[in-house]
Design a protein around this motif. Structure first.
Motif, short mmCIF file in Angstrom:
data_model
loop_
_atom_site.label_atom_id
_atom_site.label_comp_id
_atom_site.label_asym_id
_atom_site.label_seq_id
_atom_site.Cartn_x
_atom_site.Cartn_y
_atom_site.Cartn_z
N ASN A 1 62.33 -26.88 21.88
CA ASN A 1 61.19 -26.36 22.54
C ASN A 1 61.38 -25.04 23.45
OD1 ASN A 1 62.19 -27.38 24.61
ND2 ASN A 1 61.09 -29.25 24.40
N ARG A 2 60.40 -24.71 23.96
CA ARG A 2 60.26 -23.60 24.67
C ARG A 2 61.12 -23.89 26.12
NH1 ARG A 2 57.38 -18.80 25.75
NH2 ARG A 2 57.66 -18.18 27.84
N ARG A 3 61.01 -24.83 26.42
CA ARG A 3 61.49 -25.32 27.96
C ARG A 3 63.16 -25.28 27.71
NH1 ARG A 3 59.62 -30.58 30.63
NH2 ARG A 3 61.34 -31.53 29.98
N TYR A 4 63.63 -25.96 26.39
CA TYR A 4 65.28 -25.88 26.31
C TYR A 4 65.42 -24.37 26.31
CZ TYR A 4 69.37 -26.42 23.83
OH TYR A 4 70.78 -26.28 23.50
N LEU A 5 64.87 -23.60 25.55
CA LEU A 5 65.24 -22.07 25.25
C LEU A 5 65.39 -21.42 26.85
CD1 LEU A 5 63.47 -20.79 21.95
CD2 LEU A 5 65.77 -21.56 22.12
N GLU A 6 64.27 -21.70 27.47
CA GLU A 6 64.15 -21.10 28.88
C GLU A 6 65.40 -21.54 29.56
OE1 GLU A 6 60.49 -21.48 30.82
OE2 GLU A 6 59.45 -20.74 29.18
N ALA B 1 62.76 -15.24 36.51
CA ALA B 1 61.45 -15.40 36.52
C ALA B 1 60.50 -14.70 35.44
CB ALA B 1 60.82 -14.70 37.94
N ALA B 2 61.07 -13.90 34.74
CA ALA B 2 60.43 -13.25 33.48
C ALA B 2 60.61 -14.10 32.40
CB ALA B 2 60.99 -11.86 33.19
N LEU B 3 61.37 -15.07 32.40
CA LEU B 3 61.61 -15.88 31.24
C LEU B 3 60.04 -16.69 31.12
CD1 LEU B 3 65.08 -17.24 31.49
CD2 LEU B 3 64.25 -15.35 30.06
N LYS B 4 59.45 -17.01 32.21
CA LYS B 4 58.39 -17.84 32.05
C LYS B 4 57.19 -17.15 31.46
CE LYS B 4 59.30 -21.64 34.32
NZ LYS B 4 59.62 -22.74 33.27
N ALA B 5 57.06 -15.97 31.52
CA ALA B 5 55.94 -14.82 30.98
C ALA B 5 56.45 -14.47 29.64
CB ALA B 5 55.93 -13.95 31.90
N ALA B 6 57.60 -14.63 29.28
CA ALA B 6 58.22 -14.14 27.95
C ALA B 6 57.57 -14.94 26.75
CB ALA B 6 59.72 -14.10 27.77
N SER B 7 57.17 -14.06 25.76
CA SER B 7 56.84 -14.82 24.52
C SER B 7 57.94 -15.71 23.85
CB SER B 7 56.17 -13.79 23.60
OG SER B 7 57.22 -13.07 22.86
N ALA B 8 57.61 -16.68 22.89
CA ALA B 8 58.65 -17.36 22.09
C ALA B 8 59.37 -16.29 21.13
CB ALA B 8 57.84 -18.19 21.21
N GLN B 9 58.59 -15.20 20.65
CA GLN B 9 59.43 -14.19 20.15
C GLN B 9 60.61 -13.58 20.97
OE1 GLN B 9 58.27 -13.66 16.97
NE2 GLN B 9 59.09 -11.91 16.21
N GLU B 10 60.08 -13.09 22.37
CA GLU B 10 60.94 -12.42 23.23
C GLU B 10 62.23 -13.41 23.56
OE1 GLU B 10 57.93 -11.67 26.08
OE2 GLU B 10 57.74 -9.40 25.63
N LEU B 11 61.64 -14.64 23.84
CA LEU B 11 62.89 -15.49 24.21
C LEU B 11 63.96 -15.72 22.93
CD1 LEU B 11 60.98 -18.44 25.95
CD2 LEU B 11 62.51 -16.97 26.92
N LYS B 12 63.52 -15.70 21.71
CA LYS B 12 64.33 -15.93 20.40
C LYS B 12 65.08 -14.54 20.39
CE LYS B 12 61.63 -18.87 17.94
NZ LYS B 12 60.57 -19.56 16.92
N LYS B 13 64.68 -13.60 20.74
CA LYS B 13 65.39 -12.05 21.00
C LYS B 13 66.45 -12.06 21.96
CE LYS B 13 64.76 -7.19 21.18
NZ LYS B 13 64.85 -6.57 22.61
N GLN B 14 66.04 -12.55 23.10
CA GLN B 14 67.25 -12.83 24.16
C GLN B 14 68.38 -13.82 23.84
OE1 GLN B 14 66.00 -12.92 28.36
NE2 GLN B 14 63.93 -12.54 27.90
N TRP B 15 67.82 -14.75 23.17
CA TRP B 15 68.90 -15.77 22.74
C TRP B 15 69.94 -15.23 21.84
CZ3 TRP B 15 69.30 -21.10 23.76
CH2 TRP B 15 70.49 -21.67 22.93
#
Length: 150
Positions: free
Chosen positions: A38-43, A12-26
């Motif tokens: 795009n963001r949807r793919y990363l999420e 659930a937290a992925l939706k609120a994560a910034s692009a920077q945070e998503l890239k860090k998690q990746w």
């Protein structure tokens, strides 16, 4: 004391994560640089990876079956297999576009598109047939904003 599964909260937290945070998690989850998608793919990929690590991945026989089904769908065509399913409208969808006072109705098929009883492999070829000029079909039919990247 009850054991609460932390995975749904992480997802659930992925939706609120910034692009920077998503890239860090990746980087942490895949141990590689994030792809330029795009963001949807990363999420979706991060969500899958979180669940895969927590609960286990697909069985090898399931992976083989999915690969066989994919081959049946795209006929082994590498270009076709790279088209992301979430970009393509569902077969049976009707796209309606008015052009120079005429309403054009296009039906999405499993192999492409149909307009006035004729099949078209690409939506851009179809837009060109309607307008007589080169168009990005996704933009022409309003499926993609020409100012943003998919």
């Amino acid at each position: 004391m009850t054991n609460v599964d932390p995975i749904p909260a992480r997802l659930a937290a992925l939706k609120a994560a910034s692009a920077q945070e998503l890239k860090k998690q990746w980087r942490e989850l895949f141990e590689s640089a994030p792809p330029p998608f795009n963001r949807r793919y990363l999420e979706s990929r991060i969500a899958y990876r979180i669940q895969e690590l927590a609960y286990g991945g697909l069985k090898p026989e399931t992976i083989r079956r999915l690969e066989r089904l994919g081959e049946e769908q795209d006929g082994g065509d590498r270009k076709k297999s790279r088209i992301r399913a979430d970009l393509m409208p569902i077969a049976g969808t009707r796209l309606i576009r008015e052009w120079q006072g005429t309403e054009h109705v296009v039906t999405v098929t499993t192999g492409g598109f149909e307009w006035q009883g004729r099949p078209y492999a690409s939506i851009s070829a179809l837009a060109r047939a309607i307008t007589g000029t080169r168009w990005n079909g996704w933009v022409f039919f309003g499926l993609k904003n020409h100012r943003s990247r998919a």
